[in-house]
Design a protein around this motif. Sequence first.
Motif, PDB file in Angstrom:
ATOM      1  N   ALA A 173       0.732  -0.945   0.019  1.00  0.00           N
ATOM      2  CA  ALA A 173      -0.069  -0.034   0.143  1.00  0.00           C
ATOM      3  C   ALA A 173       0.724   1.553  -0.118  1.00  0.00           C
ATOM      4  N   SER A 174       2.090   1.246   0.402  1.00  0.00           N
ATOM      5  CA  SER A 174       2.810   2.576   0.661  1.00  0.00           C
ATOM      6  C   SER A 174       3.849   2.588   0.363  1.00  0.00           C
ATOM      7  N   GLY A 175       4.862   1.839  -0.219  1.00  0.00           N
ATOM      8  CA  GLY A 175       5.844   1.654  -1.321  1.00  0.00           C
ATOM      9  C   GLY A 175       7.001   0.732  -0.951  1.00  0.00           C
ATOM     10  N   GLY A 176       7.997   1.328  -0.526  1.00  0.00           N
ATOM     11  CA  GLY A 176       9.485   1.610  -0.699  1.00  0.00           C
ATOM     12  C   GLY A 176      10.075   2.627   0.707  1.00  0.00           C
ATOM     13  N   GLY A 177       9.697   3.234   0.281  1.00  0.00           N
ATOM     14  CA  GLY A 177       9.586   4.640   1.068  1.00  0.00           C
ATOM     15  C   GLY A 177      10.874   5.320   1.017  1.00  0.00           C
ATOM     16  N   ALA A 178      11.070   6.193   1.533  1.00  0.00           N
ATOM     17  CA  ALA A 178      11.737   7.611   1.654  1.00  0.00           C
ATOM     18  C   ALA A 178      13.865   6.769   1.304  1.00  0.00           C
ATOM     19  N   LEU A 179      14.137   5.841   2.545  1.00  0.00           N
ATOM     20  CA  LEU A 179      15.774   5.001   2.234  1.00  0.00           C
ATOM     21  C   LEU A 179      15.181   3.826   1.192  1.00  0.00           C
ATOM     22  N   SER A 180      14.586   3.685   0.175  1.00  0.00           N
ATOM     23  CA  SER A 180      14.487   2.994  -1.167  1.00  0.00           C
ATOM     24  C   SER A 180      14.808   3.170  -2.434  1.00  0.00           C
ATOM     25  N   LEU A 181      15.385   1.896  -3.032  1.00  0.00           N
ATOM     26  CA  LEU A 181      15.488   2.393  -4.664  1.00  0.00           C
ATOM     27  C   LEU A 181      14.098   3.404  -5.703  1.00  0.00           C
ATOM     28  N   ASP A 182      12.733   2.907  -5.295  1.00  0.00           N
ATOM     29  CA  ASP A 182      12.267   2.842  -5.638  1.00  0.00           C
ATOM     30  C   ASP A 182      12.146   4.979  -5.268  1.00  0.00           C
ATOM     31  N   ALA A 183      12.189   5.114  -4.561  1.00  0.00           N
ATOM     32  CA  ALA A 183      11.639   6.453  -4.362  1.00  0.00           C
ATOM     33  C   ALA A 183      12.992   7.583  -4.573  1.00  0.00           C
ATOM     34  N   LEU A 184      14.741   6.649  -4.993  1.00  0.00           N
ATOM     35  CA  LEU A 184      15.429   7.133  -5.712  1.00  0.00           C
ATOM     36  C   LEU A 184      15.280   7.300  -7.218  1.00  0.00           C
ATOM     37  N   LEU A 185      14.766   6.597  -7.699  1.00  0.00           N
ATOM     38  CA  LEU A 185      13.502   6.753  -9.550  1.00  0.00           C
ATOM     39  C   LEU A 185      12.602   7.780  -9.083  1.00  0.00           C
ATOM     40  N   VAL A 186      12.122   8.038  -8.573  1.00  0.00           N
ATOM     41  CA  VAL A 186      11.353   8.533  -8.692  1.00  0.00           C
ATOM     42  C   VAL A 186      11.339  10.102  -8.091  1.00  0.00           C
ATOM     43  N   ARG A 187      12.202  10.322  -8.094  1.00  0.00           N
ATOM     44  CA  ARG A 187      12.907  11.440  -7.437  1.00  0.00           C
ATOM     45  C   ARG A 187      13.669  11.633  -8.459  1.00  0.00           C
ATOM     46  N   ARG A 188      14.795  10.897  -8.997  1.00  0.00           N
ATOM     47  CA  ARG A 188      14.955  10.953 -10.193  1.00  0.00           C
ATOM     48  C   ARG A 188      14.531  11.572 -11.773  1.00  0.00           C
ATOM     49  N   PHE A 189      13.098  10.510 -12.038  1.00  0.00           N
ATOM     50  CA  PHE A 189      12.396  10.584 -12.959  1.00  0.00           C
ATOM     51  C   PHE A 189      11.578  11.697 -12.727  1.00  0.00           C
ATOM     52  N   ALA A 190      11.171  12.119 -11.945  1.00  0.00           N
ATOM     53  CA  ALA A 190      10.117  12.889 -11.627  1.00  0.00           C
ATOM     54  C   ALA A 190      10.990  14.138 -12.248  1.00  0.00           C
ATOM     55  N   THR A 191      12.317  14.902 -11.419  1.00  0.00           N
ATOM     56  CA  THR A 191      12.440  15.841 -12.165  1.00  0.00           C
ATOM     57  C   THR A 191      12.843  15.549 -13.381  1.00  0.00           C
ATOM     58  N   GLU A 192      14.329  14.967 -13.752  1.00  0.00           N
ATOM     59  CA  GLU A 192      14.166  14.916 -15.402  1.00  0.00           C
ATOM     60  C   GLU A 192      12.634  15.469 -16.117  1.00  0.00           C
ATOM     61  N   ASP A 193      11.530  14.875 -15.618  1.00  0.00           N
ATOM     62  CA  ASP A 193      10.439  15.427 -16.421  1.00  0.00           C
ATOM     63  C   ASP A 193       9.765  16.555 -15.771  1.00  0.00           C
ATOM     64  N   GLY A 194       9.990  16.776 -14.812  1.00  0.00           N
ATOM     65  CA  GLY A 194      10.028  18.622 -14.417  1.00  0.00           C
ATOM     66  C   GLY A 194      10.701  18.913 -15.963  1.00  0.00           C
ATOM     67  N   GLU A 195      11.727  18.964 -16.058  1.00  0.00           N
ATOM     68  CA  GLU A 195      12.903  19.810 -16.510  1.00  0.00           C
ATOM     69  C   GLU A 195      12.031  20.044 -17.708  1.00  0.00           C
ATOM     70  N   ARG A 196      12.195  18.650 -18.351  1.00  0.00           N
ATOM     71  CA  ARG A 196      11.652  18.525 -20.005  1.00  0.00           C
ATOM     72  C   ARG A 196      10.158  19.410 -20.107  1.00  0.00           C
ATOM     73  N   THR A 197       9.191  19.206 -18.998  1.00  0.00           N
ATOM     74  CA  THR A 197       8.379  20.141 -19.368  1.00  0.00           C
ATOM     75  C   THR A 197       7.999  21.372 -18.543  1.00  0.00           C
ATOM     76  N   GLY A 198       8.781  21.806 -17.970  1.00  0.00           N
ATOM     77  CA  GLY A 198       8.773  23.085 -18.433  1.00  0.00           C
ATOM     78  C   GLY A 198       8.276  22.842 -16.571  1.00  0.00           C
TER      79      GLY A 198
END
Length: 159
Positions: free
Chosen positions: A131-156
């Motif tokens: 239900a909650s996912g891996g939490g802040a200390l996980s590769l899931d969170a790292l990937l979300v931060r990484r790709f959310a940042t890239e996506d945010g930069e691409r879409t302005g």
Amino acid sequence: MIRTALAARSFVLRAASALSWLPFAAARLALGVVFVQSGWGKLHDLPRVVDYFASLGIPAPHLQAPFVAGVELAGGALLLAGLFTRVASVPLAATMVVAIVTAKRADVASASDLFAIVEFLYLLLLGALAASGGGALSLDALLVRRFATEDGERTGGRS
């Protein structure tokens, strides 16, 4: 006296908020270790596991034993890494349901008996992780931060 109590409450709330990542990380890591060890053990003693599954009446034990061992080993490794935590939790939870219904059925005469077996506790923790996912200390969170940042930069910066 009231100010001291309010200050103490504020401190406790800040500390709890700062450490909110810890319980899920600890649960994820503990379950990961348990399932990696269990899967590894099963893979290295498959004939015994096949015989045990057959004694429980599990269909096709010669197929189910290596399958469950692989699910536990791979799923446990994913939990340890915090990678695809929600996805990995589902088949692991299914193995716990099967374990409760087959291997632990005779031990469960009441709800309190069910709550006392470790497989049920694992099932609850796996449900929480699903239900909650891996939490802040996980590769899931790292990937979300990484790709959310890239996506945010691409879409302005728009979501």
